[in-house]
Enzyme design. Structure first.
Site, PDB file in Angstrom:
ATOM      1  N   ASP A  57      -9.976   2.924   2.413  1.00 12.56           N
ATOM      2  CA  ASP A  57     -10.077   2.239   3.709  1.00 12.56           C
ATOM      3  C   ASP A  57     -10.756   3.109   4.763  1.00 12.56           C
ATOM      4  O   ASP A  57     -11.698   2.686   5.440  1.00 12.56           O
ATOM      5  CB  ASP A  57      -8.689   1.830   4.218  1.00 12.56           C
ATOM      6  N   LYS A  71       0.797  -1.226   0.000  1.00 13.88           N
ATOM      7  CA  LYS A  71       0.000   0.000   0.000  1.00 13.88           C
ATOM      8  C   LYS A  71       0.833   1.283   0.000  1.00 13.88           C
ATOM      9  O   LYS A  71       0.410   2.293  -0.575  1.00 13.88           O
ATOM     10  CB  LYS A  71      -0.954   0.021   1.199  1.00 13.88           C
TER      11      LYS A  71
END
Length: 289
Positions: A112, A76
């Protein structure tokens, strides 16, 4: 729904998720069900990408004609250097979990945090303004969640981490972007912080399958009746949540976050509303297989 215009293509839409490992991911089951429910001709595939092959894999998104991919552990943060554009919120968070390919230009987003807060508000705590929130952990997941929480104007967010320096550094960094009162300290301050917290959120891996007996903090330190949330969705109810529920707490698991972050990504890719309930059912069904 994403502000991006609806995506049109005469070819099948190719989507996937990059990670290492990746075989355990529930994303393919969730997104393939979503594509079918939305009437989109496409396929979402697990893509096992080793860290030393990440740059080549990102180039492959364009070369192979993928509309986009999700990015998961451990890529990420590292993936950001290979993208053309980074969304502002993803830049502040310092991590990307969704990539959109727009005519060969790769844009990175982070869904997220927004997915988590959407889930928390719809399933457990409708109003976050003025709340005192304790966040357990100071990793990449915590960063995205805290950023999104701070936009809801809580009274304060206090980060607790085994390594105090990391919690303090994360709090300082996020405060520097005008995100309100964010504090950081080590787990030795857990009793003091949890004694006044209205919401306790676990962003660590403690309790994740297969280490289901682990807890990130002693549950008896959490006040009875407050909201306790865990980002983990496998198992659906962690030991932290189970013991907190027995203490009269409102508990909130990670399934909703997983579904909603996927829904936001789906909308970035295709510009149409995500079939959220279909996605939720697909994840739940995948646990029974």
């Amino acid at each position: 729904m994403s502000e991006q215009k609806k995506f049109n293509s005469s070819l099948p839409v190719l989507l996937g998720v990059m990670g290492d490992p990746i075989a355990h991911s529930k994303s393919p089951a969730m997104h393939n069900a979503a594509l079918q429910a939305a009437g989109v001709n496409g396929m979402y595939m697990p893509l096992h990408v080793h860290p030393d092959q990440l740059e080549a894999a990102v180039r492959g998104i364009v070369a192979l004609g993928y509309r986009g991919v999700n990015v998961t552990i451990p890529h990420k943060e590292q993936v950001m250097q290979y993208l053309d554009v980074i969304d502002e919120s993803a830049r502040l968070i310092g991590a990307v979990n969704t990539i959109v390919n727009e005519g060969g230009t790769l844009t990175g987003y982070n869904t997220d945090g927004i997915g988590y807060v959407r889930s928390l508000k719809e399933e457990a705590v409708p109003e976050l303004a003025g709340k005192r929130i304790a966040v357990l952990g100071a990793g990449g997941a915590a960063r995205g969640v805290i950023y999104a929480l701070a936009l809801e104007k809580p009274e304060r967010v206090h980060i607790l981490n085994r390594t105090a320096d990391r919690a303090i550094a994360l709090a300082s960094d996020l405060r520097g972007h005008g995100l309100g009162e964010i504090l950081g300290s080590g787990m030795e301050d857990a009793a003091m912080v949890l004694a006044t917290a209205d919401i306790v959120i676990n962003t660590t891996a403690a309790g994740m399958h297969p280490h289901v007996d682990d807890v990130p903090v002693d549950p008896t330190l959490i006040r009875e009746g407050v909201a306790v949330s865990d980002l983990i969705y496998n198992p659906l109810e962690t030991r932290l949540l189970r013991e907190s529920r027995l203490r009269g707490c409102m508990v909130h698991g990670g399934l909703g976050m997983f579904v909603y972050q996927g829904a936001v990504a789906f909308e970035h890719w295709l510009g149409i509303p995500a079939p959220v309930e279909t996605m939720r059912r697909a994840v739940l069904n995948s646990f029974e297989e």
